[in-house]
Scaffold this motif. Structure first.
Motif, PDB file in Angstrom:
ATOM      1  N   PRO A  76       0.949  -1.283   0.098  1.00  0.00           N
ATOM      2  CA  PRO A  76      -0.026   0.031   0.023  1.00  0.00           C
ATOM      3  C   PRO A  76       0.819   1.068   0.162  1.00  0.00           C
ATOM      4  N   LEU A  77       0.242   2.299  -0.505  1.00  0.00           N
ATOM      5  CA  LEU A  77       1.060   3.765  -0.768  1.00  0.00           C
ATOM      6  C   LEU A  77       1.712   3.957   0.666  1.00  0.00           C
ATOM      7  N   VAL A  78       0.699   3.852   1.854  1.00  0.00           N
ATOM      8  CA  VAL A  78       1.224   4.431   3.048  1.00  0.00           C
ATOM      9  C   VAL A  78       2.896   3.791   3.397  1.00  0.00           C
ATOM     10  N   ALA A  79       3.091   2.522   2.874  1.00  0.00           N
ATOM     11  CA  ALA A  79       4.169   1.646   3.085  1.00  0.00           C
ATOM     12  C   ALA A  79       5.344   2.178   2.304  1.00  0.00           C
ATOM     13  N   TRP A  80       5.154   2.825   1.451  1.00  0.00           N
ATOM     14  CA  TRP A  80       6.279   3.300   0.410  1.00  0.00           C
ATOM     15  C   TRP A  80       7.030   4.317   1.014  1.00  0.00           C
TER      16      TRP A  80
END
Length: 200
Positions: A37-41
């Protein structure tokens, strides 16, 4: 040659290529985008207008890199530090590593938006300052009865997640003399005001 029951010639079966049961090299294994998910990038670049304190408006731009694929997402946050808190948030998926630099150059060439005056100069923004302004502005808005649009909240959570329960947010940078300072006609700020304050 061998023949079938009706006299037809039997063809020799060809060797079929079977998929290898050997596991692929670990360097070639790629997870599906949904698993990252984007938050993990990780954030690989973050910029802010250097005059945000004087202007009372912070324009924050950041670039996040997919840890699996060669892919980047550009995100932006517009924080009304003087008055309303977080006013806008957006994402631009599937951009290049150069996109952040290109966006900054474009802003310098064409200016930003009404309220900034001269095109602002951008500089590096630390991770801590970015979180202080974004999450602090949400807390500030909530404490003063302002409504943050649901789309803005959803985008912020998508990009940054939620503020940690023990995260210290300094609200002293918001407002003027500790109070909201709102500039502009009512129609420009009406969507941020509680329903019972509209039209007053």
């Amino acid at each position: 040659m061998p023949r079938g029951p009706q006299g037809q010639i039997k063809k020799k079966p060809r060797n079929k290529i079977r998929p290898s049961s050997k596991a692929p090299d670990s360097g070639q294994v790629k997870l599906a985008p949904s698993e990252q998910p984007l938050v993990a990038w990780p954030i690989v670049g973050c910029q802010i207008n250097e005059n945000w304190q004087q202007q009372g408006m912070a324009s924050i731009w950041l670039l996040k890199q997919n840890p699996v694929w060669d892919d980047y997402t550009f995100a932006g946050f517009l924080v009304d530090v003087a008055g309303l808190g977080l006013k806008d948030a957006f994402v631009r998926p599937h951009v290049s590593r150069r996109y952040l630099t290109q966006a900054m150059t474009k802003m310098k060439e064409h200016g930003f938006e009404a309220g900034f005056g001269e095109p602002p100069t951008y500089g590096p923004c630390s991770h801590d300052l970015m979180r202080q302004l974004v999450f602090g502005s949400l807390l500030w808005a909530n404490q003063h009865g302002f409504r943050t649009p649901s789309q803005v909240l959803a985008t912020t959570e998508q990009v940054l997640g939620l503020a940690a329960l023990d995260e210290l947010l300094d609200l002293s940078v918001f407002g003027r003399d500790g109070k909201p300072f709102i500039v502009g006609p009512l129609e420009n700020v009406a969507r941020f005001l509680p329903m019972d304050n509209k039209g007053k």
